[in-house]
Design a protein around this motif. Structure first.
Motif, PDB file in Angstrom:
ATOM      1  N   UNK A 185      -0.819   5.424  12.844  1.00 52.54           N
ATOM      2  CA  UNK A 185       0.101   5.143  13.946  1.00 52.54           C
ATOM      3  C   UNK A 185       0.340   3.641  13.916  1.00 52.54           C
ATOM      4  N   UNK A 186       1.574   3.234  13.645  1.00 49.46           N
ATOM      5  CA  UNK A 186       1.895   1.818  13.467  1.00 49.46           C
ATOM      6  C   UNK A 186       1.939   1.124  14.829  1.00 49.46           C
ATOM      7  N   UNK A 187       1.110   0.093  14.972  1.00 47.48           N
ATOM      8  CA  UNK A 187       1.029  -0.661  16.226  1.00 47.48           C
ATOM      9  C   UNK A 187       1.878  -1.921  16.198  1.00 47.48           C
ATOM     10  N   UNK A 188       1.828  -2.649  15.088  1.00 38.99           N
ATOM     11  CA  UNK A 188       2.558  -3.921  14.946  1.00 38.99           C
ATOM     12  C   UNK A 188       3.056  -4.052  13.515  1.00 38.99           C
ATOM     13  N   UNK A 189       4.111  -4.838  13.343  1.00 36.68           N
ATOM     14  CA  UNK A 189       4.652  -5.091  12.009  1.00 36.68           C
ATOM     15  C   UNK A 189       5.347  -3.864  11.443  1.00 36.68           C
ATOM     16  N   UNK A 190       5.563  -3.880  10.143  1.00 38.68           N
ATOM     17  CA  UNK A 190       6.212  -2.757   9.460  1.00 38.68           C
ATOM     18  C   UNK A 190       5.458  -2.446   8.175  1.00 38.68           C
ATOM     19  N   UNK A 191       5.262  -1.166   7.922  1.00 41.11           N
ATOM     20  CA  UNK A 191       4.635  -0.735   6.670  1.00 41.11           C
ATOM     21  C   UNK A 191       5.752  -0.323   5.720  1.00 41.11           C
ATOM     22  N   UNK A 192       5.940  -1.106   4.660  1.00 39.57           N
ATOM     23  CA  UNK A 192       6.970  -0.837   3.660  1.00 39.57           C
ATOM     24  C   UNK A 192       6.316  -0.161   2.460  1.00 39.57           C
ATOM     25  N   UNK A 193       6.902   0.973   2.048  1.00 35.12           N
ATOM     26  CA  UNK A 193       6.371   1.741   0.916  1.00 35.12           C
ATOM     27  C   UNK A 193       7.527   2.164   0.024  1.00 35.12           C
ATOM     28  N   UNK A 194       7.211   2.462  -1.220  1.00 37.07           N
ATOM     29  CA  UNK A 194       8.183   3.057  -2.139  1.00 37.07           C
ATOM     30  C   UNK A 194       7.528   4.296  -2.731  1.00 37.07           C
ATOM     31  N   UNK A 195       8.232   5.432  -2.631  1.00 42.10           N
ATOM     32  CA  UNK A 195       7.751   6.675  -3.233  1.00 42.10           C
ATOM     33  C   UNK A 195       8.934   7.354  -3.905  1.00 42.10           C
ATOM     34  N   UNK A 196       8.754   7.706  -5.174  1.00 48.60           N
ATOM     35  CA  UNK A 196       9.817   8.349  -5.963  1.00 48.60           C
ATOM     36  C   UNK A 196      11.114   7.558  -5.918  1.00 48.60           C
ATOM     37  N   UNK A 197      11.011   6.222  -5.983  1.00 46.95           N
ATOM     38  CA  UNK A 197      12.179   5.361  -5.994  1.00 46.95           C
ATOM     39  C   UNK A 197      12.841   5.164  -4.645  1.00 46.95           C
ATOM     40  N   UNK A 198      12.323   5.760  -3.584  1.00 43.24           N
ATOM     41  CA  UNK A 198      12.911   5.653  -2.246  1.00 43.24           C
ATOM     42  C   UNK A 198      12.046   4.736  -1.382  1.00 43.24           C
ATOM     43  N   UNK A 199      12.692   3.750  -0.721  1.00 43.51           N
ATOM     44  CA  UNK A 199      11.958   2.840   0.157  1.00 43.51           C
ATOM     45  C   UNK A 199      11.786   3.497   1.522  1.00 43.51           C
ATOM     46  N   UNK A 200      10.546   3.475   2.018  1.00 48.74           N
ATOM     47  CA  UNK A 200      10.209   4.016   3.329  1.00 48.74           C
ATOM     48  C   UNK A 200       9.690   2.875   4.193  1.00 48.74           C
TER      49      UNK A 200
END
Length: 129
Positions: free
Chosen positions: A70-85
Motif C-alpha cells: 500500500x503506497x504511502x508516499x512517493x511513487x513506485x515506478x516499475x517496468x514489466x513486459x515493456x510496460x511502465x507501471x
C-alpha cells in the motif's frame, strides 16, 4: 505500541511508525517488520518498506514471494513486459510470487504484507546512520 486484551487475543496499535527503527537491507532500501502471523498455516509478515534517493534500479527475474504494498508516499515506478507501471499514494500493488519486473529507483514508502514469514534481515554493511 498500545494493546487491548480480550481473552488471549491482543489488538496491537503501532503508533508513530515513522519513528520505529529501520534496517538498511541494500543501498537505498529500508525495512521495518512490525510482526508475523500464521494464516492458514502460512507465515505472513507486515511492515514498512522505504526506498530512498540512494536506491538503484532493481531487476527481479522471479520475485520470491507474494506481496501486497500500500503506497504511502512517493511513487513506485516499475517496468514489466515493456510496460511502465506507476503506483501512487493510496494505490495497492499485488506482486505475485515469480513475477519478473524492473523496479526503478524512484523513492517511495509503503506498508507491505508478504508471505515470507518473519525474517531476520541482515543490515547492509555500509548502512547510513
Amino acid at each position: 505500541m498500545s494493546s487491548l486484551t480480550n481473552g488471549d487475543k491482543q489488538i496491537q496499535i503501532f503508533q508513530n511508525v515513522d519513528k520505529l527503527p529501520l534496517i538498511n537491507t541494500k543501498p537505498g532500501a529500508w525495512v521495518c517488520d512490525l510482526g508475523s502471523a500464521e494464516i492458514n498455516e502460512n507465515p505472513y509478515t507486515g511492515g514498512i518498506f522505504i526506498k530512498d534517493e540512494l536506491a538503484q534500479d532493481l531487476n527481479s527475474d522471479s520475485f520470491p514471494v507474494n506481496e501486497w504494498k500500500y503506497i504511502l508516499e512517493g511513487e513506485w515506478h516499475m517496468i514489466q513486459n515493456g510496460k511502465k507501471l506507476i503506483a501512487k499514494p493510496g494505490d495497492v500493488v499485488f506482486v505475485p510470487k515469480g513475477a519478473a519486473f524492473l523496479s526503478l529507483k524512484n523513492p517511495f514508502k509503503a506498508f507491505f504484507v508478504t508471505n515470507r514469514g518473519g525474517v531476520n534481515h541482515q543490515p547492509y554493511v555500509k548502512a547510513k546512520l
